[in-house]
Design a protein around this motif. Structure first.
Motif, PDB file in Angstrom:
ATOM      1  N   SER A  88       0.818  -1.208   0.000  1.00 35.35           N
ATOM      2  CA  SER A  88       0.000   0.000   0.000  1.00 35.35           C
ATOM      3  C   SER A  88       0.856   1.263   0.000  1.00 35.35           C
ATOM      4  O   SER A  88       0.575   2.226  -0.732  1.00 35.35           O
ATOM      5  CB  SER A  88      -0.936  -0.010   1.210  1.00 35.35           C
ATOM      6  N   VAL A  89       1.909   1.275   0.805  1.00 36.35           N
ATOM      7  CA  VAL A  89       2.775   2.450   0.887  1.00 36.35           C
ATOM      8  C   VAL A  89       3.476   2.697  -0.449  1.00 36.35           C
ATOM      9  O   VAL A  89       3.509   3.833  -0.961  1.00 36.35           O
ATOM     10  CB  VAL A  89       3.812   2.282   2.013  1.00 36.35           C
ATOM     11  N   LEU A  90       4.017   1.636  -1.048  1.00 37.38           N
ATOM     12  CA  LEU A  90       4.733   1.815  -2.315  1.00 37.38           C
ATOM     13  C   LEU A  90       3.787   2.175  -3.459  1.00 37.38           C
ATOM     14  O   LEU A  90       4.184   2.883  -4.391  1.00 37.38           O
ATOM     15  CB  LEU A  90       5.545   0.556  -2.657  1.00 37.38           C
ATOM     16  N   ASP A  91       2.542   1.727  -3.374  1.00 40.69           N
ATOM     17  CA  ASP A  91       1.541   2.147  -4.367  1.00 40.69           C
ATOM     18  C   ASP A  91       1.347   3.652  -4.330  1.00 40.69           C
ATOM     19  O   ASP A  91       1.203   4.311  -5.366  1.00 40.69           O
ATOM     20  CB  ASP A  91       0.202   1.454  -4.113  1.00 40.69           C
ATOM     21  N   ARG A  92       1.328   4.218  -3.109  1.00 38.71           N
ATOM     22  CA  ARG A  92       1.160   5.672  -3.001  1.00 38.71           C
ATOM     23  C   ARG A  92       2.361   6.398  -3.616  1.00 38.71           C
ATOM     24  O   ARG A  92       2.197   7.410  -4.305  1.00 38.71           O
ATOM     25  CB  ARG A  92       1.017   6.080  -1.517  1.00 38.71           C
ATOM     26  N   TYR A  93       3.568   5.892  -3.358  1.00 47.00           N
ATOM     27  CA  TYR A  93       4.750   6.503  -3.957  1.00 47.00           C
ATOM     28  C   TYR A  93       4.705   6.408  -5.482  1.00 47.00           C
ATOM     29  O   TYR A  93       5.085   7.354  -6.187  1.00 47.00           O
ATOM     30  CB  TYR A  93       6.025   5.847  -3.429  1.00 47.00           C
ATOM     31  N   SER A  94       4.237   5.273  -5.994  1.00 47.23           N
ATOM     32  CA  SER A  94       4.131   5.113  -7.444  1.00 47.23           C
ATOM     33  C   SER A  94       3.162   6.128  -8.036  1.00 47.23           C
ATOM     34  O   SER A  94       3.456   6.788  -9.038  1.00 47.23           O
ATOM     35  CB  SER A  94       3.669   3.690  -7.783  1.00 47.23           C
ATOM     36  N   ASP A  95       1.986   6.247  -7.421  1.00 43.25           N
ATOM     37  CA  ASP A  95       0.973   7.184  -7.910  1.00 43.25           C
ATOM     38  C   ASP A  95       1.503   8.616  -7.917  1.00 43.25           C
ATOM     39  O   ASP A  95       1.384   9.344  -8.913  1.00 43.25           O
ATOM     40  CB  ASP A  95      -0.279   7.129  -7.032  1.00 43.25           C
ATOM     41  N   LEU A  96       2.083   9.017  -6.794  1.00 39.90           N
ATOM     42  CA  LEU A  96       2.553  10.392  -6.675  1.00 39.90           C
ATOM     43  C   LEU A  96       3.777  10.646  -7.548  1.00 39.90           C
ATOM     44  O   LEU A  96       3.950  11.746  -8.082  1.00 39.90           O
ATOM     45  CB  LEU A  96       2.858  10.718  -5.216  1.00 39.90           C
ATOM     46  N   GLY A  97       4.606   9.620  -7.715  1.00 43.58           N
ATOM     47  CA  GLY A  97       5.786   9.774  -8.570  1.00 43.58           C
ATOM     48  C   GLY A  97       5.402  10.107 -10.002  1.00 43.58           C
ATOM     49  O   GLY A  97       6.022  10.977 -10.641  1.00 43.58           O
ATOM     50  N   LEU A  98       4.390   9.423 -10.527  1.00 44.32           N
ATOM     51  CA  LEU A  98       3.938   9.711 -11.891  1.00 44.32           C
ATOM     52  C   LEU A  98       3.444  11.148 -12.008  1.00 44.32           C
ATOM     53  O   LEU A  98       3.734  11.845 -12.992  1.00 44.32           O
ATOM     54  CB  LEU A  98       2.828   8.739 -12.288  1.00 44.32           C
ATOM     55  N   LEU A  99       2.708  11.601 -11.021  1.00 45.13           N
ATOM     56  CA  LEU A  99       2.184  12.964 -11.065  1.00 45.13           C
ATOM     57  C   LEU A  99       3.289  13.996 -10.871  1.00 45.13           C
ATOM     58  O   LEU A  99       3.233  15.090 -11.444  1.00 45.13           O
ATOM     59  CB  LEU A  99       1.085  13.131 -10.016  1.00 45.13           C
ATOM     60  N   VAL A 100       4.315  13.666 -10.095  1.00 47.24           N
ATOM     61  CA  VAL A 100       5.470  14.563  -9.975  1.00 47.24           C
ATOM     62  C   VAL A 100       6.144  14.718 -11.336  1.00 47.24           C
ATOM     63  O   VAL A 100       6.577  15.821 -11.725  1.00 47.24           O
ATOM     64  CB  VAL A 100       6.467  14.042  -8.922  1.00 47.24           C
ATOM     65  N   TYR A 130      -6.383   8.185   2.138  1.00 46.20           N
ATOM     66  CA  TYR A 130      -6.400   8.589   3.534  1.00 46.20           C
ATOM     67  C   TYR A 130      -7.797   8.483   4.139  1.00 46.20           C
ATOM     68  O   TYR A 130      -7.959   7.998   5.266  1.00 46.20           O
ATOM     69  CB  TYR A 130      -5.876  10.022   3.680  1.00 46.20           C
ATOM     70  N   THR A 131      -8.810   8.952   3.392  1.00 44.25           N
ATOM     71  CA  THR A 131     -10.159   8.932   3.951  1.00 44.25           C
ATOM     72  C   THR A 131     -10.630   7.505   4.226  1.00 44.25           C
ATOM     73  O   THR A 131     -11.289   7.250   5.236  1.00 44.25           O
ATOM     74  CB  THR A 131     -11.161   9.632   3.020  1.00 44.25           C
ATOM     75  N   ARG A 132     -10.272   6.578   3.354  1.00 47.88           N
ATOM     76  CA  ARG A 132     -10.663   5.192   3.616  1.00 47.88           C
ATOM     77  C   ARG A 132      -9.946   4.650   4.847  1.00 47.88           C
ATOM     78  O   ARG A 132     -10.562   4.049   5.737  1.00 47.88           O
ATOM     79  CB  ARG A 132     -10.368   4.298   2.408  1.00 47.88           C
ATOM     80  N   ALA A 133      -8.612   4.873   4.910  1.00 45.76           N
ATOM     81  CA  ALA A 133      -7.846   4.367   6.052  1.00 45.76           C
ATOM     82  C   ALA A 133      -8.345   4.974   7.357  1.00 45.76           C
ATOM     83  O   ALA A 133      -8.505   4.267   8.363  1.00 45.76           O
ATOM     84  CB  ALA A 133      -6.363   4.669   5.849  1.00 45.76           C
ATOM     85  N   ARG A 134      -8.593   6.273   7.340  1.00 49.24           N
ATOM     86  CA  ARG A 134      -9.050   6.945   8.567  1.00 49.24           C
ATOM     87  C   ARG A 134     -10.477   6.543   8.924  1.00 49.24           C
ATOM     88  O   ARG A 134     -10.798   6.341  10.098  1.00 49.24           O
ATOM     89  CB  ARG A 134      -8.956   8.464   8.369  1.00 49.24           C
ATOM     90  N   ALA A 135     -11.335   6.426   7.908  1.00 47.02           N
ATOM     91  CA  ALA A 135     -12.731   6.053   8.166  1.00 47.02           C
ATOM     92  C   ALA A 135     -12.822   4.672   8.787  1.00 47.02           C
ATOM     93  O   ALA A 135     -13.646   4.439   9.680  1.00 47.02           O
ATOM     94  CB  ALA A 135     -13.535   6.103   6.867  1.00 47.02           C
ATOM     95  N   GLU A 136     -11.962   3.744   8.323  1.00 46.19           N
ATOM     96  CA  GLU A 136     -12.056   2.368   8.806  1.00 46.19           C
ATOM     97  C   GLU A 136     -11.486   2.200  10.207  1.00 46.19           C
ATOM     98  O   GLU A 136     -11.485   1.093  10.745  1.00 46.19           O
ATOM     99  CB  GLU A 136     -11.413   1.423   7.791  1.00 46.19           C
TER     100      GLU A 136
END
Length: 210
Positions: A88-100, A130-136
């Motif tokens: 999950s953590v590396l997925d976030r880095y992948s997503d943000l890396g593309l947008l960077v 974040y909203t899913r993680a925090r909501a759960e």
């Protein structure tokens, strides 16, 4: 059998062969997750220099690792709590890396409006997770909303291959933030329902002891 069904079965067989080969190689699933991130870093660099079509091809390659790491973990009995967290953590880095990468590209060609659009898309991507993680932490589950990671990745691939990134960025920026709002509303409703259930007095017992 429909054409789409046949195509799905064909690619599923290919993925299954890849999973079995990787399982036999005894490579650790977390290594596959890391490789996927590194490939996405390469895609981000291609986006940063404006090579969108090649970036789309590389994102597809990274997606293969993203699809197989969990399956390899199950095939080799290496499913762990940390593995899910790491993925999950590396997925976030992948997503943000593309947008960077896109931020760099639009900044280099002096398109400030698209820099802002990409930044809004980045905020949406982060907040959906974040909203899913925090909501759960408050309610049992919060999977509502449309624009999750698979949809974002598909949009990025199609936009990159077609060399038309702006429509995908608009879709991600708008729909991801709408997903955040949807999850906030859903969490408010569910939290209120749970709180009311806790405050409700227990039903009186109607049966008598024999």
């Amino acid at each position: 059998m429909t054409l789409t069904r046949a195509i799905g079965l064909f690619f599923n067989k290919i993925i299954l062969l890849i999973v079995r080969a990787l399982a036999l190689s005894r490579i650790h699933p977390n290594v596959l997750t890391l490789i996927g991130l590194l490939i996405n870093v390469g895609a981000a660099w291609l986006l940063a220099i404006g090579q969108f079509r090649w970036a789309g091809v590389v994102i597809i390659s990274a997606g293969i690792f993203d699809m197989v790491d969990g399956r390899v973990a199950r095939e080799t009995n290496r499913v762990t709590r940390f593995g899910g967290f790491f993925d999950s953590v590396l997925d976030r880095y992948s997503d943000l890396g593309l947008l960077v990468g896109l931020l760099v590209w639009y900044g280099s060609i002096n398109r400030p409006q698209y820099v802002v659009l990409t930044a809004v898309a980045m905020m949406g991507c982060v907040m959906v997770s974040y909203t899913r993680a925090r909501a759960e932490n408050t309610i049992p589950t919060c999977k509502v909303g449309f624009m999750e990671r698979p949809e974002r990745v598909v949009l990025m691939i199609l936009a990159a291959l077609g060399d038309h990134m702006a429509p995908a960025l608009w879709a991600i920026a708008v729909l991801s933030n709408l997903t955040v709002v949807h999850r906030m509303w859903f969490t408010w409703q569910e939290a209120k329902r749970l709180e009311e259930a806790q405050l409700r007095p227990p039903k009186a017992r109607t049966a008598t002891k024999s």
